[in-house]
Design a protein around this motif. Structure first.
Motif, mmCIF file in Angstrom:
data_model
loop_
_atom_site.group_PDB
_atom_site.id
_atom_site.type_symbol
_atom_site.label_atom_id
_atom_site.label_comp_id
_atom_site.label_asym_id
_atom_site.label_seq_id
_atom_site.Cartn_x
_atom_site.Cartn_y
_atom_site.Cartn_z
ATOM 1 N N VAL A 1 116.776 40.661 126.991
ATOM 2 C CA VAL A 1 116.589 41.941 127.665
ATOM 3 C C VAL A 1 117.821 42.161 128.548
ATOM 4 O O VAL A 1 118.126 41.332 129.413
ATOM 5 N N ILE A 2 118.534 43.261 128.309
ATOM 6 C CA ILE A 2 119.779 43.531 129.023
ATOM 7 C C ILE A 2 119.511 44.572 130.113
ATOM 8 O O ILE A 2 119.081 45.692 129.822
ATOM 9 N N ILE A 3 119.796 44.204 131.369
ATOM 10 C CA ILE A 3 119.569 45.120 132.499
ATOM 11 C C ILE A 3 120.864 45.255 133.311
ATOM 12 O O ILE A 3 121.152 44.401 134.154
ATOM 13 N N PRO A 4 121.657 46.301 133.073
ATOM 14 C CA PRO A 4 122.782 46.565 133.973
ATOM 15 C C PRO A 4 122.242 47.194 135.255
ATOM 16 O O PRO A 4 121.329 48.019 135.207
ATOM 17 N N VAL A 5 122.811 46.854 136.407
ATOM 18 C CA VAL A 5 122.264 47.395 137.646
ATOM 19 C C VAL A 5 123.323 47.469 138.730
ATOM 20 O O VAL A 5 124.210 46.625 138.814
ATOM 21 N N ARG A 6 123.219 48.502 139.527
ATOM 22 C CA ARG A 6 123.990 48.605 140.761
ATOM 23 C C ARG A 6 123.139 49.361 141.782
ATOM 24 O O ARG A 6 122.725 50.500 141.539
ATOM 25 N N ASN A 7 122.860 48.716 142.886
ATOM 26 C CA ASN A 7 122.146 49.332 144.005
ATOM 27 C C ASN A 7 120.819 49.968 143.589
ATOM 28 O O ASN A 7 120.620 51.177 143.713
ATOM 29 N N ARG A 8 119.928 49.122 143.093
ATOM 30 C CA ARG A 8 118.586 49.568 142.733
ATOM 31 C C ARG A 8 117.551 48.629 143.348
ATOM 32 O O ARG A 8 116.657 48.120 142.667
ATOM 33 N N ALA A 9 117.677 48.427 144.639
ATOM 34 C CA ALA A 9 116.751 47.520 145.327
ATOM 35 C C ALA A 9 115.300 47.989 145.211
ATOM 36 O O ALA A 9 114.368 47.182 145.229
ATOM 37 N N LYS A 10 115.093 49.307 145.071
ATOM 38 C CA LYS A 10 113.730 49.842 145.000
ATOM 39 C C LYS A 10 113.069 49.601 143.649
ATOM 40 O O LYS A 10 111.836 49.633 143.557
ATOM 41 N N THR A 11 113.848 49.387 142.596
ATOM 42 C CA THR A 11 113.258 49.331 141.254
ATOM 43 C C THR A 11 113.589 48.080 140.460
ATOM 44 O O THR A 11 112.894 47.773 139.486
ATOM 45 N N ILE A 12 114.647 47.340 140.822
ATOM 46 C CA ILE A 12 115.075 46.221 139.977
ATOM 47 C C ILE A 12 114.007 45.143 139.868
ATOM 48 O O ILE A 12 113.833 44.524 138.806
ATOM 49 N N GLY A 13 113.247 44.925 140.936
ATOM 50 C CA GLY A 13 112.187 43.918 140.881
ATOM 51 C C GLY A 13 111.131 44.274 139.847
ATOM 52 O O GLY A 13 110.683 43.410 139.072
ATOM 53 N N ASP A 14 110.726 45.538 139.818
ATOM 54 C CA ASP A 14 109.735 45.992 138.836
ATOM 55 C C ASP A 14 110.264 45.824 137.411
ATOM 56 O O ASP A 14 109.519 45.425 136.503
ATOM 57 N N ALA A 15 111.543 46.148 137.206
ATOM 58 C CA ALA A 15 112.128 46.039 135.873
ATOM 59 C C ALA A 15 112.140 44.589 135.404
ATOM 60 O O ALA A 15 111.765 44.280 134.260
ATOM 61 N N ILE A 16 112.564 43.678 136.286
ATOM 62 C CA ILE A 16 112.603 42.259 135.913
ATOM 63 C C ILE A 16 111.198 41.737 135.639
ATOM 64 O O ILE A 16 110.969 41.001 134.666
ATOM 65 N N ASP A 17 110.239 42.120 136.470
ATOM 66 C CA ASP A 17 108.856 41.684 136.248
ATOM 67 C C ASP A 17 108.331 42.184 134.915
ATOM 68 O O ASP A 17 107.618 41.466 134.193
ATOM 69 N N SER A 18 108.665 43.418 134.574
ATOM 70 C CA SER A 18 108.227 43.983 133.296
ATOM 71 C C SER A 18 108.785 43.178 132.132
ATOM 72 O O SER A 18 108.075 42.881 131.161
ATOM 73 N N ALA A 19 110.055 42.806 132.227
ATOM 74 C CA ALA A 19 110.682 42.010 131.170
ATOM 75 C C ALA A 19 110.088 40.601 131.120
ATOM 76 O O ALA A 19 109.878 40.026 130.042
ATOM 77 N N SER A 20 109.789 40.029 132.294
ATOM 78 C CA SER A 20 109.275 38.657 132.364
ATOM 79 C C SER A 20 107.875 38.520 131.765
ATOM 80 O O SER A 20 107.480 37.431 131.340
#
Length: 494
Positions: free
Chosen positions: A253-272
């Motif tokens: 699962v490829i997640i590019p990110v810059r300054n997404r403190a509000k959403t990156i946790g949800d995205a990683i949890d979804s992938a996990s």
């Protein structure tokens, strides 16, 4: 001197008004007849007020019947196509300027920038230059277009019978031999009320209510691609051996990110939380965040050995550059699967379905469908985006007409490593998808397996006219490059 003399001698210009169903007044018709160089105004016969104007039996300029009648009736060197669904305020010199440029450049199709008056405020509305890759049927020329009658007449005579796509097809035909010219000057003011938002316009081609329209648009575009030797046969597909290489992980699962403190946790949890019968990992490319995103990723990576946290050495990377970092990583899996840092997978079986589709269709790329949701994950219009305009027989050609493939996008890693992503943050996925689809099969999942979260901090949320122009210029450029590649491929096969 010859051009100046030519302009001075022009006293006739035919103005064809597309009223879009609006009631025309005698005042409107008289106003156009009073414009310099306008000698005759043509209006739909269905209009209630047609005194002083010539009437057309056919009232819809989207139809071949109407365009053929226009070509037959026009007796002037140039014709002006006017969209009077909007009120237009012309400067005295506006039409002269358009005629001058047409004569001086030998152009068959001339348009310009303009201003919009909305709620008493005047705003500049620049258009963009037309190029070979400007194949979108919603390409915006503005409400005034000057066309050389000879070019119009020649194209109209070759039109198949269209009920919706005639003007689009005519434009494509003229572009094959003729010249398009944009005057980057604000030549008139367009008075508008409430207008369609850029996002509504962006998704209009996936609306089921527009299916008949889109089928005709696809036919017109396909015919054009065949005319210019850029069409790809459904049988022209290179085989891909999905087991040619050994991978530690079946998918990443490829997640590019810059300054997404509000959403990156949800995205990683979804992938996990994906439930698969194969090993997979998560590769997060953290593009030098400074809002706490880096710390959140590091905290989750410390608890999950299959979460790879990459911070690139380079600081000039866009989203495409971040994807290159991910797919070139030694531990990138066989299939590289998109997950934007704002978004979520719709269910725990998303990865499993994507991997199955790769093998079922022997595809080099798989594209899913998604549901539009707000920040709280509640469904919002336009709802499900499934890109059913894609067909296995012609999808690779029709993709040049529309603005995207869909999401999530997944790629067979050896091929996407070879293709590479352009280092930009808009259109990078479209460029790769076009290049991959030129040669290989594309698998499609038409059920929603992804949640696209729309909120104020989306990179493409509520773009300005200038920003949309920037996006569209780049995607048109991608298409121009892709057309050249497909033409070369066609010549090689022949």
């Amino acid at each position: 001197f010859a051009v100046i003399k030519f302009i001075k001698n022009i006293t006739m210009l035919s103005c064809f008004i597309d009223s879009k169903g609006a009631v025309l007044s005698r005042k409107t018709i008289d106003a156009w007849l009073s414009k310099p160089y306008v000698s005759v105004v043509y209006v739909p016969k269905s209009g209630k007020h047609t005194e002083g104007a010539e009437t057309l039996e056919s009232s819809d300029q989207r139809t071949s019947e109407c365009l053929r009648e226009m070509a037959k009736r026009c007796q002037t060197e140039y014709m002006l196509i006017c969209d009077l669904g909007k009120e237009i305020d012309l400067d005295k010199r506006s039409l002269k300027r358009m005629l001058e440029v047409a004569a001086q450049t030998g152009s068959d199709w001339v348009y310009s920038d303009y201003c919009v008056e909305r709620d008493g405020q005047l705003q500049p509305h620049p258009t963009i230059d037309y190029q070979e890759g400007s194949l979108r049927d919603e390409f915006e020329f503005g409400p005034l277009i000057l066309i050389r009658t000879e070019a119009f007449r020649k194209a109209a005579a070759q039109l198949p019978d269209y009920s919706y796509a005639a003007f689009y097809a005519l434009r494509l035909m003229i572009s094959q031999q003729g010249k398009f010219f944009r005057i980057n000057e604000y030549l008139y003011v367009c008075k508008e009320g409430t207008t369609e938002t850029s996002e509504q316009n962006m998704f209009r081609y996936v609306d089921p209510a527009n299916r008949a329209v889109q089928e005709e648009m696809e036919q017109a575009c396909t015919r054009h691609l065949k005319d210019i030797d850029a069409w790809i046969s459904p049988n022209d597909v290179q085989q891909v051996n999905l087991k040619a290489e050994i991978f530690t992980y079946e998918a990443s699962v490829i997640i590019p990110v810059r300054n997404r403190a509000k959403t990156i946790g949800d995205a990683i949890d979804s992938a996990s939380k994906q439930a698969t019968d194969f090993p997979y990992n998560i590769i997060v490319v953290d593009n030098h965040s400074d809002d706490g995103t880096t710390e959140l990723i590091a905290e989750k990576a410390a608890k999950n050995p299959d979460l790879i946290h990459i911070i690139p050495k380079r600081r000039d990377l866009g989203i495409g550059g971040c994807w290159n970092e991910a797919v070139q990583h030694d531990l990138c899996g066989r299939f590289a699967v998109q997950l934007d840092s704002d978004d979520l997978y719709a269910a725990p079986d998303t990865l499993q379905k994507i991997a199955a589709c790769f093998y079922e269709d022997q595809a080099a790329m798989v594209v899913g469908s998604y549901r539009m949701v707000d920040f709280d994950l509640k469904a919002i219009p336009p709802g499900i985006i499934d890109h059913r305009e894609w067909s296995f027989n012609n999808g690779r050609n029709n993709a040049l007409r529309v603005n995207g493939f869909g999401a999530p996008r997944a790629f067979y890693t050896p091929i996407v490593r070879e293709t590479g992503f352009p280092n930009v943050s808009y259109g990078e996925d479209y460029a790769v998808a076009l290049a991959v689809s030129r040669r290989y099969a594309v698998g499609r999942i038409f059920e929603p397996i992804y949640l696209c979260r729309r909120w104020a901090e989306n990179s493409d949320a509520s773009p300005t006219v200038s920003r949309m122009n920037e996006f569209n210029v780049y995607k048109d450029r991608i298409r121009t490059i892709e057309l050249s590649a497909r033409k070369k491929s066609f010549r090689f096969k022949v």
